[in-house]
Design a protein around this motif. Structure first.
Motif, PDB file in Angstrom:
ATOM      1  N   ILE A  67       2.725   4.213  18.812  1.00 59.90           N
ATOM      2  CA  ILE A  67       1.829   5.373  18.773  1.00 59.90           C
ATOM      3  C   ILE A  67       2.509   6.534  18.054  1.00 59.90           C
ATOM      4  O   ILE A  67       1.885   7.234  17.251  1.00 59.90           O
ATOM      5  N   GLY A  68       3.798   6.716  18.287  1.00 60.82           N
ATOM      6  CA  GLY A  68       4.546   7.762  17.591  1.00 60.82           C
ATOM      7  C   GLY A  68       4.602   7.508  16.094  1.00 60.82           C
ATOM      8  O   GLY A  68       4.473   8.437  15.285  1.00 60.82           O
ATOM      9  N   GLN A  69       4.775   6.251  15.707  1.00 69.16           N
ATOM     10  CA  GLN A  69       4.800   5.909  14.285  1.00 69.16           C
ATOM     11  C   GLN A  69       3.454   6.198  13.651  1.00 69.16           C
ATOM     12  O   GLN A  69       3.383   6.744  12.547  1.00 69.16           O
ATOM     13  N   LEU A  70       2.377   5.877  14.349  1.00 69.92           N
ATOM     14  CA  LEU A  70       1.044   6.160  13.834  1.00 69.92           C
ATOM     15  C   LEU A  70       0.860   7.663  13.638  1.00 69.92           C
ATOM     16  O   LEU A  70       0.338   8.102  12.609  1.00 69.92           O
ATOM     17  N   ARG A  71       1.293   8.455  14.580  1.00 68.91           N
ATOM     18  CA  ARG A  71       1.180   9.919  14.461  1.00 68.91           C
ATOM     19  C   ARG A  71       1.962  10.419  13.245  1.00 68.91           C
ATOM     20  O   ARG A  71       1.490  11.301  12.524  1.00 68.91           O
ATOM     21  N   GLN A  72       3.137   9.846  13.012  1.00 71.47           N
ATOM     22  CA  GLN A  72       3.931  10.249  11.831  1.00 71.47           C
ATOM     23  C   GLN A  72       3.197   9.903  10.541  1.00 71.47           C
ATOM     24  O   GLN A  72       3.192  10.683   9.596  1.00 71.47           O
ATOM     25  N   ILE A  73       2.589   8.736  10.496  1.00 72.02           N
ATOM     26  CA  ILE A  73       1.831   8.325   9.306  1.00 72.02           C
ATOM     27  C   ILE A  73       0.638   9.254   9.094  1.00 72.02           C
ATOM     28  O   ILE A  73       0.373   9.694   7.973  1.00 72.02           O
ATOM     29  N   GLU A  74      -0.064   9.573  10.165  1.00 73.93           N
ATOM     30  CA  GLU A  74      -1.215  10.474  10.053  1.00 73.93           C
ATOM     31  C   GLU A  74      -0.789  11.865   9.593  1.00 73.93           C
ATOM     32  O   GLU A  74      -1.461  12.484   8.752  1.00 73.93           O
ATOM     33  N   THR A  75       0.325  12.358  10.104  1.00 72.14           N
ATOM     34  CA  THR A  75       0.844  13.660   9.688  1.00 72.14           C
ATOM     35  C   THR A  75       1.256  13.628   8.227  1.00 72.14           C
ATOM     36  O   THR A  75       0.964  14.546   7.457  1.00 72.14           O
ATOM     37  N   MET A  76       1.937  12.562   7.817  1.00 72.50           N
ATOM     38  CA  MET A  76       2.342  12.399   6.422  1.00 72.50           C
ATOM     39  C   MET A  76       1.125  12.427   5.511  1.00 72.50           C
ATOM     40  O   MET A  76       1.132  13.035   4.444  1.00 72.50           O
ATOM     41  N   ALA A  77       0.053  11.774   5.932  1.00 73.09           N
ATOM     42  CA  ALA A  77      -1.151  11.673   5.104  1.00 73.09           C
ATOM     43  C   ALA A  77      -1.748  13.042   4.813  1.00 73.09           C
ATOM     44  O   ALA A  77      -2.256  13.278   3.713  1.00 73.09           O
ATOM     45  N   THR A  78      -1.682  13.946   5.775  1.00 69.55           N
ATOM     46  CA  THR A  78      -2.236  15.281   5.540  1.00 69.55           C
ATOM     47  C   THR A  78      -1.476  16.001   4.436  1.00 69.55           C
ATOM     48  O   THR A  78      -2.062  16.796   3.702  1.00 69.55           O
ATOM     49  N   LYS A  79      -0.214  15.706   4.298  1.00 71.95           N
ATOM     50  CA  LYS A  79       0.619  16.331   3.259  1.00 71.95           C
ATOM     51  C   LYS A  79       0.160  15.931   1.853  1.00 71.95           C
ATOM     52  O   LYS A  79       0.259  16.716   0.914  1.00 71.95           O
ATOM     53  N   TYR A  80      -0.325  14.704   1.711  1.00 73.61           N
ATOM     54  CA  TYR A  80      -0.682  14.176   0.398  1.00 73.61           C
ATOM     55  C   TYR A  80      -2.187  14.081   0.149  1.00 73.61           C
ATOM     56  O   TYR A  80      -2.621  13.710  -0.943  1.00 73.61           O
ATOM     57  N   ALA A  81      -2.990  14.414   1.139  1.00 72.81           N
ATOM     58  CA  ALA A  81      -4.442  14.200   1.061  1.00 72.81           C
ATOM     59  C   ALA A  81      -5.114  14.940  -0.096  1.00 72.81           C
ATOM     60  O   ALA A  81      -6.121  14.468  -0.619  1.00 72.81           O
ATOM     61  N   LYS A  82      -4.564  16.064  -0.515  1.00 76.87           N
ATOM     62  CA  LYS A  82      -5.206  16.858  -1.572  1.00 76.87           C
ATOM     63  C   LYS A  82      -4.783  16.441  -2.976  1.00 76.87           C
ATOM     64  O   LYS A  82      -5.307  16.969  -3.957  1.00 76.87           O
ATOM     65  N   LEU A  83      -3.858  15.511  -3.073  1.00 73.52           N
ATOM     66  CA  LEU A  83      -3.463  15.012  -4.392  1.00 73.52           C
ATOM     67  C   LEU A  83      -4.600  14.177  -4.973  1.00 73.52           C
ATOM     68  O   LEU A  83      -5.346  13.544  -4.232  1.00 73.52           O
ATOM     69  N   PRO A  84      -4.704  14.158  -6.286  1.00 75.44           N
ATOM     70  CA  PRO A  84      -5.723  13.281  -6.879  1.00 75.44           C
ATOM     71  C   PRO A  84      -5.282  11.813  -6.759  1.00 75.44           C
ATOM     72  O   PRO A  84      -4.211  11.447  -7.226  1.00 75.44           O
ATOM     73  N   ASP A  85      -6.062  11.003  -6.086  1.00 78.47           N
ATOM     74  CA  ASP A  85      -5.826   9.565  -5.955  1.00 78.47           C
ATOM     75  C   ASP A  85      -4.434   9.201  -5.405  1.00 78.47           C
ATOM     76  O   ASP A  85      -3.696   8.421  -6.015  1.00 78.47           O
ATOM     77  N   PRO A  86      -4.052   9.741  -4.230  1.00 78.31           N
ATOM     78  CA  PRO A  86      -2.742   9.403  -3.665  1.00 78.31           C
ATOM     79  C   PRO A  86      -2.683   7.946  -3.210  1.00 78.31           C
ATOM     80  O   PRO A  86      -3.656   7.416  -2.678  1.00 78.31           O
ATOM     81  N   LYS A  87      -1.541   7.315  -3.441  1.00 77.83           N
ATOM     82  CA  LYS A  87      -1.349   5.908  -3.077  1.00 77.83           C
ATOM     83  C   LYS A  87      -0.038   5.749  -2.307  1.00 77.83           C
ATOM     84  O   LYS A  87       0.907   6.494  -2.502  1.00 77.83           O
ATOM     85  N   VAL A  88      -0.023   4.732  -1.451  1.00 84.10           N
ATOM     86  CA  VAL A  88       1.174   4.347  -0.707  1.00 84.10           C
ATOM     87  C   VAL A  88       1.449   2.887  -1.037  1.00 84.10           C
ATOM     88  O   VAL A  88       0.541   2.059  -1.000  1.00 84.10           O
ATOM     89  N   ARG A  89       2.693   2.594  -1.369  1.00 84.49           N
ATOM     90  CA  ARG A  89       3.075   1.213  -1.687  1.00 84.49           C
ATOM     91  C   ARG A  89       3.932   0.657  -0.566  1.00 84.49           C
ATOM     92  O   ARG A  89       4.867   1.317  -0.102  1.00 84.49           O
ATOM     93  N   LEU A  90       3.606  -0.544  -0.124  1.00 82.49           N
ATOM     94  CA  LEU A  90       4.450  -1.213   0.851  1.00 82.49           C
ATOM     95  C   LEU A  90       5.520  -1.976   0.066  1.00 82.49           C
ATOM     96  O   LEU A  90       5.212  -2.922  -0.659  1.00 82.49           O
ATOM     97  N   ILE A  91       6.738  -1.498   0.151  1.00 79.39           N
ATOM     98  CA  ILE A  91       7.833  -2.090  -0.622  1.00 79.39           C
ATOM     99  C   ILE A  91       8.239  -3.442  -0.053  1.00 79.39           C
ATOM    100  O   ILE A  91       8.299  -4.438  -0.777  1.00 79.39           O
ATOM    101  N   ARG A  92       8.514  -3.452   1.266  1.00 74.53           N
ATOM    102  CA  ARG A  92       8.969  -4.711   1.872  1.00 74.53           C
ATOM    103  C   ARG A  92       8.911  -4.617   3.389  1.00 74.53           C
ATOM    104  O   ARG A  92       8.892  -3.540   3.954  1.00 74.53           O
ATOM    105  N   PHE A  93       8.893  -5.791   3.997  1.00 78.47           N
ATOM    106  CA  PHE A  93       9.034  -5.903   5.438  1.00 78.47           C
ATOM    107  C   PHE A  93      10.506  -6.141   5.746  1.00 78.47           C
ATOM    108  O   PHE A  93      11.203  -6.835   5.014  1.00 78.47           O
ATOM    109  N   ILE A  94      10.960  -5.576   6.857  1.00 80.13           N
ATOM    110  CA  ILE A  94      12.350  -5.729   7.295  1.00 80.13           C
ATOM    111  C   ILE A  94      12.296  -6.321   8.701  1.00 80.13           C
ATOM    112  O   ILE A  94      11.903  -5.657   9.656  1.00 80.13           O
ATOM    113  N   GLU A  95      12.646  -7.587   8.807  1.00 80.16           N
ATOM    114  CA  GLU A  95      12.643  -8.249  10.114  1.00 80.16           C
ATOM    115  C   GLU A  95      14.044  -8.253  10.689  1.00 80.16           C
ATOM    116  O   GLU A  95      15.019  -8.370   9.980  1.00 80.16           O
ATOM    117  N   ASN A  96      14.106  -8.122  12.004  1.00 81.41           N
ATOM    118  CA  ASN A  96      15.417  -8.105  12.684  1.00 81.41           C
ATOM    119  C   ASN A  96      15.985  -9.486  12.789  1.00 81.41           C
ATOM    120  O   ASN A  96      15.390 -10.471  12.811  1.00 81.41           O
TER     121      ASN A  96
END
Length: 96
Positions: A67-96
């Motif tokens: 839930i904390g991670q989701l809140r961080q993602i949502e907060t991050m999104a507000t920072k970039y929401a006004k950019l024209p066509d903002p994108k997020v790339r998933l670089i890789r998964f890191i498994e333990n």
């Protein structure tokens, strides 16, 4: 319960490592793929809520880290929401 981390590239080129208590995020994201910001947030919301629910089903309580991670993602999104066509790339998964 297997946990996983996923490294993302934000619209400004910076990178973050995100956490999920469940591998369910692999069903919502693909390594190397780029997602419109709103789509990334929605996919994250769905996956992390499912992950938290899986923790609750197994241990009797929701996963505060998910839930904390989701809140961080949502907060991050507000920072970039006004950019024209903002994108997020998933670089890789890191498994333990």
């Amino acid at each position: 319960m297997p946990e996983i981390r996923f490294q993302i590239e934000l619209p400004d080129g910076s990178q973050e490592v995100c956490y999920s208590p469940s591998l369910v995020v692999r069903q919502y994201f693909e390594e190397g793929s780029e997602y419109p910001l709103t789509d990334f947030v929605e996919r994250s919301r769905t996956a992390l809520n499912i992950a938290s629910d899986r923790v609750k089903a197994k241990y009797g309580f929701s996963c505060s880290l998910a839930i904390g991670q989701l809140r961080q993602i949502e907060t991050m999104a507000t920072k970039y929401a006004k950019l024209p066509d903002p994108k997020v790339r998933l670089i890789r998964f890191i498994e333990n």
